[in-house]
Design a protein around this motif. Structure first.
Motif, PDB file in Angstrom:
ATOM      1  N   GLU A 297      13.633 -37.653 -12.513  1.00  0.00           N
ATOM      2  CA  GLU A 297      13.328 -37.330 -11.118  1.00  0.00           C
ATOM      3  C   GLU A 297      14.360 -37.943 -10.181  1.00  0.00           C
ATOM      4  O   GLU A 297      14.837 -37.303  -9.238  1.00  0.00           O
ATOM      5  CB  GLU A 297      11.932 -37.833 -10.762  1.00  0.00           C
TER       6      GLU A 297
ATOM      7  N   GLN B 261       7.122 -42.527 -19.297  1.00  0.00           N
ATOM      8  CA  GLN B 261       7.107 -42.616 -17.834  1.00  0.00           C
ATOM      9  C   GLN B 261       8.481 -43.004 -17.300  1.00  0.00           C
ATOM     10  O   GLN B 261       8.939 -42.462 -16.296  1.00  0.00           O
ATOM     11  CB  GLN B 261       6.058 -43.625 -17.388  1.00  0.00           C
TER      12      GLN B 261
ATOM     13  N   ARG C  32      10.706 -39.939 -17.384  1.00  0.00           N
ATOM     14  CA  ARG C  32      10.366 -38.959 -16.343  1.00  0.00           C
ATOM     15  C   ARG C  32      10.841 -39.425 -14.972  1.00  0.00           C
ATOM     16  O   ARG C  32      11.383 -38.635 -14.184  1.00  0.00           O
ATOM     17  CB  ARG C  32       8.857 -38.706 -16.321  1.00  0.00           C
TER      18      ARG C  32
END
Length: 226
Positions: free
Chosen positions: A113, A106, A109
Motif C-alpha cells: 500500500e 500484514q 500488505r
C-alpha cells in the motif's frame, strides 16, 4: 516544562504536525489567556500566538512518541533518546515492526500500500511499530532517508494513544493539520486498540493516510478520516 523536556530529548530535524500522544490534548490559544499588563504574561501570549501560527521545527526524539499537539503542548513524561541501529532490518522496508504487532502478511500488505502510494503521489509514508525503549530510534533517519516529503508514523502505546505522526514540511502544505488529530482520536485512542488490537489501529491509520494523500488538494481535502 513539558515543552522543554520534549525538545531536550529530540535529535532529528523535521517540521511536525504531530498530534498529542494523549486522546484529549491540552490546548492553549492566545485568545483564551487572560489579559494582563504583566510583562511575562504578554511574552507568553506572544509565544503561544507564534507557536500556533507557524510550523514547529524541532527534532524527532529517539523514543519517537511526541507530546506536542497541533495547537498546544501536551503533558507527557520525557524519555531518553535511543539510537539502536542493530534493531533495523538488513534490507530496506517501509514497515519496521520491532514490537511484534503485525503478522508477516500484514507487513507485506502495508508495504505494498505504501509503495503504491509513493508511486502515485510522491509522498513517502514510513511505519515504525515499537514499544519504547525497544526502538531503532534515531537510526531510522538515514535508513529511511527522511525528508520534507516523508511521513513517519510511529505506533507506540507507551503514552496511551498509539498513533504518533511526524510530518515533513511539503506534506504539511497539502494536508490540514487537523487531519492528524482526528486520525489519532479515531483509531489511536486506547479504547480502540485495546478492543481491536494494535494491528487494527495501524492498518486503519495507513489506509486513512493513503486515502487522504490521494485526494485533490483544496479547502475540503482530508476533511473526513476514511
Amino acid at each position: 516544562m513539558a515543552f522543554a523536556q520534549q525538545l531536550a530529548r529530540s535529535s532529528l530535524p523535521l517540521t511536525t504536525t504531530s498530534p498529542s500522544v494523549f486522546t484529549s490534548p491540552i490546548r492553549f490559544r492566545a485568545s483564551s489567556l487572560p489579559i494582563s499588563a504583566n510583562n511575562k504574561t504578554t511574552k507568553f501570549r506572544n509565544w503561544v500566538t507564534n507557536f500556533n501560527s507557524k510550523p514547529l521545527s524541532f527534532f524527532l526524539s529517539g523514543a519517537l512518541s511526541l507530546g506536542i499537539s497541533l495547537t498546544g503542548v501536551g503533558c507527557s513524561e520525557a524519555k531518553v533518546g535511543v539510537n539502536k541501529p542493530e534493531l533495523l532490518p538488513r534490507e530496506f522496508t517501509s514497515v519496521i515492526d520491532v514490537a511484534g504487532f503485525l503478522s508477516d502478511g500484514q507487513e507485506r500488505r502495508l508495504a505494498q500500500e505504501i509503495a503504491d502510494l509513493e508511486k502515485d503521489t510522491g509522498f513517502k509514508l514510513r511505519v515504525l511499530a515499537q514499544n519504547y525503549p525497544e526502538t531503532p530510534g534515531l537510526a531510522i533517519k538515514d535508513f529511511w532517508q527522511v525528508d520534507d516529503r516523508t511521513i513517519v508514523f510511529v505506533a507506540d502505546p507507551t503514552f496511551g494513544n498509539i498513533l504518533n505522526f511526524n510530518v515533513g514540511a511539503s506534506v504539511d502544505l497539502d494536508i490540514p493539520r487537523s487531519f492528524w488529530s482526528r486520525l489519532a482520536g479515531k483509531y489511536g485512542n486506547i479504547f480502540y486498540w485495546k478492543e481491536k488490537g494494535e494491528d487494527a489501529s495501524i492498518e486503519a491509520a495507513v489506509v486513512a493516510i493513503s486515502n487522504c494523500l490521494r485526494e485533490p488538494v483544496g479547502p475540503n481535502n482530508c476533511s473526513e478520516v476514511k
